[in-house]
Design an enzyme around this catalytic site. Structure first.
Site, PDB file in Angstrom:
ATOM      1  N   GLY A  12      -1.263   6.999  -1.071  1.00  0.00           N
ATOM      2  CA  GLY A  12      -1.400   7.321   0.343  1.00  0.00           C
ATOM      3  C   GLY A  12      -0.806   8.279   0.918  1.00  0.00           C
ATOM      4  O   GLY A  12       0.212   8.645   0.621  1.00  0.00           O
ATOM      5  N   ARG A  74      -6.677   8.389  -5.039  1.00  0.00           N
ATOM      6  CA  ARG A  74      -6.009   7.478  -5.910  1.00  0.00           C
ATOM      7  C   ARG A  74      -7.050   7.406  -7.091  1.00  0.00           C
ATOM      8  O   ARG A  74      -6.944   6.411  -7.951  1.00  0.00           O
ATOM      9  CB  ARG A  74      -6.201   6.156  -5.242  1.00  0.00           C
ATOM     10  N   ASP A 106       5.038   4.278  -5.559  1.00  0.00           N
ATOM     11  CA  ASP A 106       5.559   3.702  -6.710  1.00  0.00           C
ATOM     12  C   ASP A 106       4.439   3.649  -7.965  1.00  0.00           C
ATOM     13  O   ASP A 106       4.915   4.152  -9.167  1.00  0.00           O
ATOM     14  CB  ASP A 106       5.821   1.975  -6.497  1.00  0.00           C
ATOM     15  N   THR A 128       6.745   7.245   0.617  1.00  0.00           N
ATOM     16  CA  THR A 128       5.804   5.934   1.103  1.00  0.00           C
ATOM     17  C   THR A 128       6.461   5.592   2.462  1.00  0.00           C
ATOM     18  O   THR A 128       7.691   5.830   2.706  1.00  0.00           O
ATOM     19  CB  THR A 128       6.167   5.052   0.145  1.00  0.00           C
ATOM     20  N   ASP A 130       6.249   2.991   3.445  1.00  0.00           N
ATOM     21  CA  ASP A 130       6.342   1.482   3.235  1.00  0.00           C
ATOM     22  C   ASP A 130       7.952   1.378   2.728  1.00  0.00           C
ATOM     23  O   ASP A 130       8.420   0.130   2.964  1.00  0.00           O
ATOM     24  CB  ASP A 130       5.538   0.753   2.128  1.00  0.00           C
ATOM     25  N   ASP A 132       9.158   0.905   0.055  1.00  0.00           N
ATOM     26  CA  ASP A 132       9.285   0.206  -1.073  1.00  0.00           C
ATOM     27  C   ASP A 132       9.730   0.434  -2.472  1.00  0.00           C
ATOM     28  O   ASP A 132       9.548   0.000  -3.428  1.00  0.00           O
ATOM     29  CB  ASP A 132       8.094  -0.964  -1.227  1.00  0.00           C
ATOM     30  N   ARG A 174       2.390  -3.524   2.071  1.00  0.00           N
ATOM     31  CA  ARG A 174       1.594  -4.141   1.059  1.00  0.00           C
ATOM     32  C   ARG A 174       2.576  -5.274   0.287  1.00  0.00           C
ATOM     33  O   ARG A 174       1.901  -6.360   0.445  1.00  0.00           O
ATOM     34  CB  ARG A 174       1.048  -3.249   0.152  1.00  0.00           C
TER      35      ARG A 174
HETATM   36  N1  LIG Z   1       0.120   1.995 -14.161  1.00  0.00           N
HETATM   37  C1  LIG Z   1      -0.462   3.196 -13.871  1.00  0.00           C
HETATM   38  N2  LIG Z   1      -1.180   3.848 -14.980  1.00  0.00           N
HETATM   39  C2  LIG Z   1      -1.806   5.031 -14.626  1.00  0.00           C
HETATM   40  N3  LIG Z   1      -1.911   5.304 -13.383  1.00  0.00           N
HETATM   41  C3  LIG Z   1      -1.403   4.540 -12.302  1.00  0.00           C
HETATM   42  C4  LIG Z   1      -0.678   3.631 -12.555  1.00  0.00           C
HETATM   43  N4  LIG Z   1      -0.271   3.237 -11.340  1.00  0.00           N
HETATM   44  C5  LIG Z   1      -0.739   4.121 -10.297  1.00  0.00           C
HETATM   45  N5  LIG Z   1      -1.608   5.155 -11.165  1.00  0.00           N
HETATM   46  C6  LIG Z   1      -2.091   6.361 -10.359  1.00  0.00           C
HETATM   47  O1  LIG Z   1      -1.364   6.965  -9.521  1.00  0.00           O
HETATM   48  C7  LIG Z   1      -2.176   6.681  -8.190  1.00  0.00           C
HETATM   49  C8  LIG Z   1      -1.316   6.799  -6.914  1.00  0.00           C
HETATM   50  O2  LIG Z   1      -0.651   5.241  -6.891  1.00  0.00           O
HETATM   51  P1  LIG Z   1      -0.788   4.249  -5.625  1.00  0.00           P
HETATM   52  O3  LIG Z   1      -0.190   2.904  -5.794  1.00  0.00           O
HETATM   53  O4  LIG Z   1      -2.357   4.195  -5.421  1.00  0.00           O
HETATM   54  O5  LIG Z   1      -0.052   5.245  -4.730  1.00  0.00           O
HETATM   55  P2  LIG Z   1       1.618   5.280  -4.580  1.00  0.00           P
HETATM   56  O6  LIG Z   1       1.801   6.524  -5.434  1.00  0.00           O
HETATM   57  O7  LIG Z   1       1.369   5.871  -3.055  1.00  0.00           O
HETATM   58  O8  LIG Z   1       2.163   4.198  -4.525  1.00  0.00           O
HETATM   59  C9  LIG Z   1      -3.008   5.400  -8.631  1.00  0.00           C
HETATM   60  O9  LIG Z   1      -4.126   5.678  -7.422  1.00  0.00           O
HETATM   61  C10 LIG Z   1      -3.754   5.603 -10.017  1.00  0.00           C
HETATM   62  O10 LIG Z   1      -4.304   6.714 -10.066  1.00  0.00           O
HETATM   63  O1  LIG Z   2      -5.939   2.519   3.786  1.00  0.00           O
HETATM   64  P1  LIG Z   2      -5.415   3.174   2.271  1.00  0.00           P
HETATM   65  O2  LIG Z   2      -5.197   4.694   2.096  1.00  0.00           O
HETATM   66  O3  LIG Z   2      -6.001   2.439   1.138  1.00  0.00           O
HETATM   67  O4  LIG Z   2      -3.611   2.618   2.493  1.00  0.00           O
HETATM   68  C1  LIG Z   2      -3.440   1.518   2.818  1.00  0.00           C
HETATM   69  C2  LIG Z   2      -1.893   1.411   2.115  1.00  0.00           C
HETATM   70  O5  LIG Z   2      -1.203   2.452   2.439  1.00  0.00           O
HETATM   71  C3  LIG Z   2       0.261   1.968   2.162  1.00  0.00           C
HETATM   72  O6  LIG Z   2       0.822   2.353   3.524  1.00  0.00           O
HETATM   73  C4  LIG Z   2       0.897   2.835   1.138  1.00  0.00           C
HETATM   74  O7  LIG Z   2       0.324   2.350  -0.152  1.00  0.00           O
HETATM   75  P2  LIG Z   2       0.801   3.344  -1.396  1.00  0.00           P
HETATM   76  O8  LIG Z   2       2.180   3.675  -1.401  1.00  0.00           O
HETATM   77  O9  LIG Z   2       0.303   2.540  -2.498  1.00  0.00           O
HETATM   78  O10 LIG Z   2      -0.254   4.452  -1.306  1.00  0.00           O
HETATM   79  C5  LIG Z   2       0.327   0.599   1.976  1.00  0.00           C
HETATM   80  O11 LIG Z   2       1.178  -0.147   2.863  1.00  0.00           O
HETATM   81  C6  LIG Z   2      -1.030   0.402   2.706  1.00  0.00           C
HETATM   82  O12 LIG Z   2      -1.661  -1.010   2.032  1.00  0.00           O
HETATM   83 MG   LIG Z   3       1.833   2.120  -3.922  1.00  0.00          MG
END
Ligand SMILES: Nc1ncnc2c1ncn2[C@@H]1O[C@H](COP(=O)(O)OP(=O)(O)O)[C@@H](O)[C@H]1O
Ligand SMILES: O=P(O)(O)OC[C@H]1O[C@](O)(COP(=O)(O)O)[C@@H](O)[C@@H]1O
Ligand SMILES: [Mg+2]
Length: 343
Positions: A12, A74, A106, A128, A130, A132, A174
């Site tokens: 995000g 993502r 994360d 983030t 969040d 978190d 989340r």
């Molecule tokens: N365990 C994992 N293994 C491989 N790729 C991952 C894993 N977790 C996350 N990713 C990749 O990193 C991207 C970013 O993670 P996401 O949780 O969507 O956002 P953020 O980094 O903001 O938390 C994911 O959409 C995915 O493509």
């Molecule tokens: O509408 P999107 O882009 O899926 O994002 C929503 C999500 O983005 C966040 O702000 C951040 O999520 P990530 O850190 O996993 O990107 C969450 O709280 C929320 O669920």
């Molecule tokens: Mg995340």
């Protein structure tokens, strides 16, 4: 000394991403004479070698810009043949890229950790809204989101008071309720509902009724990941995100009729949504993001791959990606500290 570095923003978006890019590019070019490229749309750009060059001119004026000039997505590694680590290493080598700076939350840090374990020279910068992400006291974007949510509470209170209504504001979060906790505290909410600490409908209605009985309009702040007892998962009716996870949002609209029916108090729900993620970062977030961008270059210069820069107190430090815990939740004592003010 790594000479040519690739930067990506993933997950995000978050106010301050551009300030990190600017801090890193300015420090790297001016102090170490490095060259930078920006991968487009997160991991996708790295996997597909879709990148743009980044120099002093391309980062001009970026400290205050929301979003990310690189785009984000993502789409992740490991899911396609091109996304396998040996192919990524070959792609980086073919393009003369000596190391990667991954700016993300994360999920991005988890992916970066796996890629590092598979031999890819990579470092992380935490982002983030969040807040978190483990390992850092605060992440940039959080302060901006809290400011936006606090202003929303202030605005909802005047319309709530005028109409003698109960108002519910839903914010993002989340797995962790940091935005709800901080904005709710700043805005003097009468109840704050977060994923880490379930509250019963009876308790929520008791708070609402007691506020109403003393002539005030109840103001509730709820994080999107909040669940009532008996709910096995957070409310979701919006399909899946790009990584296949349920898109959250709408719990405020579920709660509003329940509260209205039980208390007899007219109730309105507002889902703040992406307004809390867009626009200019606060000065706090600009400073934090710029410092993280500057300092991540030191990790790169020393080839300290597999680490993430982080804020500890007022210092920028670094932590091993391997040591990051799943989620930095709101601790019970932080919730109970403000819970005594509810109702
Ligand atoms: N365990 C994992 N293994 C491989 N790729 C991952 C894993 N977790 C996350 N990713 C990749 O990193 C991207 C970013 O993670 P996401 O949780 O969507 O956002 P953020 O980094 O903001 O938390 C994911 O959409 C995915 O493509
Ligand atoms: O509408 P999107 O882009 O899926 O994002 C929503 C999500 O983005 C966040 O702000 C951040 O999520 P990530 O850190 O996993 O990107 C969450 O709280 C929320 O669920
Ligand atoms: Mg995340």
């Amino acid at each position: 000394m790594p000479r040519r570095i690739g930067i990506l923003t993933s997950g995000g978006d978050c106010p301050g991403l551009n300030a990190v890019i600017r801090g890193a590019v300015l420090k790297g070019t001016e102090v170490y004479g490095q060259e930078f490229v920006g991968f487009r749309d997160g991991w996708r750009g790295m996997i597909e070698a879709d990148f743009m060059s980044l120099d002093r001119t391309s980062v001009r004026g970026l400290a205050k810009e929301g979003g990310t000039i690189l785009g984000t997505s993502r789409i992740g590694p490991y899911r396609t043949p091109e996304g396998q680590p040996d192919r990524i290493l070959a792609t980086l080598a073919r393009n003369g890229i000596d190391g990667v700076i991954a700016i993300g939350g994360d999920g991005t840090m988890r992916a970066a950790h796996l890629l590092h374990a598979d031999g890819i020279p990579i470092v992380g910068v935490p982002k983030t809204i969040d807040n978190d992400l483990d390992g850092t006291d605060y992440s940039f974007g959080f302060d901006t989101a809290v400011s936006v949510a606090t202003e929303a509470i202030d605005r909802l209170r005047t319309t709530g008071n005028a109409n003698h209504r109960c108002m519910i504001l839903e914010v993002m979060g989340r797995h962790a309720g940091w935005i709800a906790l901080h904005a709710g505290t700043a805005g003097g909410a009468h109840a704050i509902l977060i994923p880490e600490h379930p509250e019963s409908l009876e308790q929520i209605c008791a708070w609402v009724t007691s506020v109403h009985e003393r002539g005030r309009s109840p103001m509730i702040v709820v994080a999107e990941g909040f669940t009532l007892p008996g709910m096995t998962e957070a409310h979701s009716d919006r399909g899946l995100d790009g990584f296949g996870r349920p898109r959250l949002g709408g719990i405020a609209e579920v709660l509003a009729p329940m509260i209205a029916e039980r208390t007899g108090i007219e109730t309105r729900a507002t889902v703040l949504g992406h307004i809390q993620r867009g626009g200019v970062p606060t000065s706090f977030d600009r400073v934090l993001a710029t410092r993280l961008g500057i300092d991540v270059i030191e990790l790169v210069a020393r080839r300290q791959w597999g680490r993430m820069v982080a804020l500890r107190g007022t210092d920028i430090v670094s932590v091993a990606l391997a040591e990051l815990q799943e989620t930095k939740s709101v601790p019970p004592e932080r919730y109970h500290e403000v819970r005594v003010l509810f109702g």
